[in-house]
Design a protein around this motif. Sequence first.
Motif, PDB file in Angstrom:
ATOM      1  N   LEU A 202       0.882  -1.236  -0.134  1.00 36.43           N
ATOM      2  CA  LEU A 202       0.166  -0.098   0.076  1.00 36.43           C
ATOM      3  C   LEU A 202       0.941   1.268  -0.091  1.00 36.43           C
ATOM      4  O   LEU A 202       1.700   1.347   0.823  1.00 36.43           O
ATOM      5  N   THR A 203       0.401   2.006  -0.730  1.00 40.22           N
ATOM      6  CA  THR A 203       1.218   3.545  -0.946  1.00 40.22           C
ATOM      7  C   THR A 203       0.665   4.375   0.444  1.00 40.22           C
ATOM      8  O   THR A 203      -0.376   3.942   1.064  1.00 40.22           O
ATOM      9  N   GLY A 204       1.423   5.423   0.644  1.00 40.14           N
ATOM     10  CA  GLY A 204       0.903   6.237   1.591  1.00 40.14           C
ATOM     11  C   GLY A 204      -0.448   6.748   1.386  1.00 40.14           C
ATOM     12  O   GLY A 204      -1.408   6.905   2.281  1.00 40.14           O
TER      13      GLY A 204
ATOM     14  N   VAL B  41      -6.573   6.475   2.797  1.00 42.45           N
ATOM     15  CA  VAL B  41      -7.671   5.887   2.148  1.00 42.45           C
ATOM     16  C   VAL B  41      -8.502   4.884   2.692  1.00 42.45           C
ATOM     17  O   VAL B  41      -9.563   4.790   3.206  1.00 42.45           O
ATOM     18  N   LEU B  42      -7.557   3.924   3.153  1.00 40.92           N
ATOM     19  CA  LEU B  42      -7.898   2.530   4.013  1.00 40.92           C
ATOM     20  C   LEU B  42      -8.410   2.946   5.223  1.00 40.92           C
ATOM     21  O   LEU B  42      -9.397   2.433   5.870  1.00 40.92           O
ATOM     22  N   ARG B  43      -7.874   3.929   6.025  1.00 43.29           N
ATOM     23  CA  ARG B  43      -8.069   4.397   7.250  1.00 43.29           C
ATOM     24  C   ARG B  43      -9.377   5.012   7.400  1.00 43.29           C
ATOM     25  O   ARG B  43     -10.486   4.504   8.044  1.00 43.29           O
ATOM     26  N   LEU B  44      -9.749   5.887   6.196  1.00 42.61           N
ATOM     27  CA  LEU B  44     -10.982   6.330   6.091  1.00 42.61           C
ATOM     28  C   LEU B  44     -12.170   5.505   5.773  1.00 42.61           C
ATOM     29  O   LEU B  44     -13.236   5.364   6.119  1.00 42.61           O
TER      30      LEU B  44
ATOM     31  N   HIS C  37      -8.302   4.661  -5.809  1.00 43.71           N
ATOM     32  CA  HIS C  37      -7.662   4.156  -4.677  1.00 43.71           C
ATOM     33  C   HIS C  37      -8.365   3.065  -3.932  1.00 43.71           C
ATOM     34  O   HIS C  37      -7.697   2.048  -3.495  1.00 43.71           O
ATOM     35  N   VAL C  38      -9.724   3.104  -3.920  1.00 47.71           N
ATOM     36  CA  VAL C  38     -10.523   2.035  -3.332  1.00 47.71           C
ATOM     37  C   VAL C  38     -10.300   0.776  -3.760  1.00 47.71           C
ATOM     38  O   VAL C  38      -9.933  -0.563  -3.164  1.00 47.71           O
ATOM     39  N   SER C  39     -10.418   0.807  -5.208  1.00 50.10           N
ATOM     40  CA  SER C  39     -10.447  -0.268  -6.033  1.00 50.10           C
ATOM     41  C   SER C  39      -8.857  -1.077  -5.952  1.00 50.10           C
ATOM     42  O   SER C  39      -8.613  -2.240  -5.809  1.00 50.10           O
ATOM     43  N   ASN C  40      -7.902  -0.057  -5.910  1.00 48.85           N
ATOM     44  CA  ASN C  40      -6.559  -0.633  -5.821  1.00 48.85           C
ATOM     45  C   ASN C  40      -6.093  -1.308  -4.352  1.00 48.85           C
ATOM     46  O   ASN C  40      -5.556  -2.296  -4.355  1.00 48.85           O
ATOM     47  N   ILE C  41      -6.820  -0.907  -3.411  1.00 45.36           N
ATOM     48  CA  ILE C  41      -6.687  -1.323  -2.059  1.00 45.36           C
ATOM     49  C   ILE C  41      -7.237  -2.631  -2.117  1.00 45.36           C
ATOM     50  O   ILE C  41      -6.681  -3.717  -1.488  1.00 45.36           O
TER      51      ILE C  41
ATOM     52  N   GLU D  51     -14.731  -6.070   4.117  1.00 52.39           N
ATOM     53  CA  GLU D  51     -13.473  -7.041   4.225  1.00 52.39           C
ATOM     54  C   GLU D  51     -12.065  -6.371   4.507  1.00 52.39           C
ATOM     55  O   GLU D  51     -11.240  -6.520   5.232  1.00 52.39           O
ATOM     56  N   ALA D  52     -12.041  -5.077   3.607  1.00 50.91           N
ATOM     57  CA  ALA D  52     -10.685  -4.228   3.757  1.00 50.91           C
ATOM     58  C   ALA D  52     -10.765  -3.818   5.079  1.00 50.91           C
ATOM     59  O   ALA D  52      -9.704  -3.813   5.638  1.00 50.91           O
ATOM     60  N   ALA D  53     -11.884  -3.239   5.603  1.00 52.00           N
ATOM     61  CA  ALA D  53     -11.766  -2.900   7.093  1.00 52.00           C
ATOM     62  C   ALA D  53     -11.316  -3.869   7.992  1.00 52.00           C
ATOM     63  O   ALA D  53     -10.677  -3.690   8.930  1.00 52.00           O
TER      64      ALA D  53
END
Length: 85
Positions: A14-16, A21-24, A48-52, A63-65
């Motif tokens: 994951l990039t910075g 974005v993942l935090r949010l 960004h969400v799709s990449n994550i 699931e990401a959360a």
Amino acid sequence: PGSPPADPAEALGLTGRERDVLRLVSDGRTNRQIAEELFISPKTASVHVSNILAKLGVSGRGEAAAVAHRLALFPAERLTSGSTE
């Protein structure tokens, strides 16, 4: 070979910005809310969400959360769903 990254987010590639974005996402924010907070467009937030999701190998935001929570990527006190800072 070097030692593995100490940061699980880095180990996942994951990039910075993706970490932000993942935090949010983990806080339950929508793409529009993410865009407003990070001063990006909703489309960029969506990308960004799709990449994550792809990097984490999951099919949805929940699931990401869960992965972020399981790996303790963000301190619990920062995940205050519905809060306005």
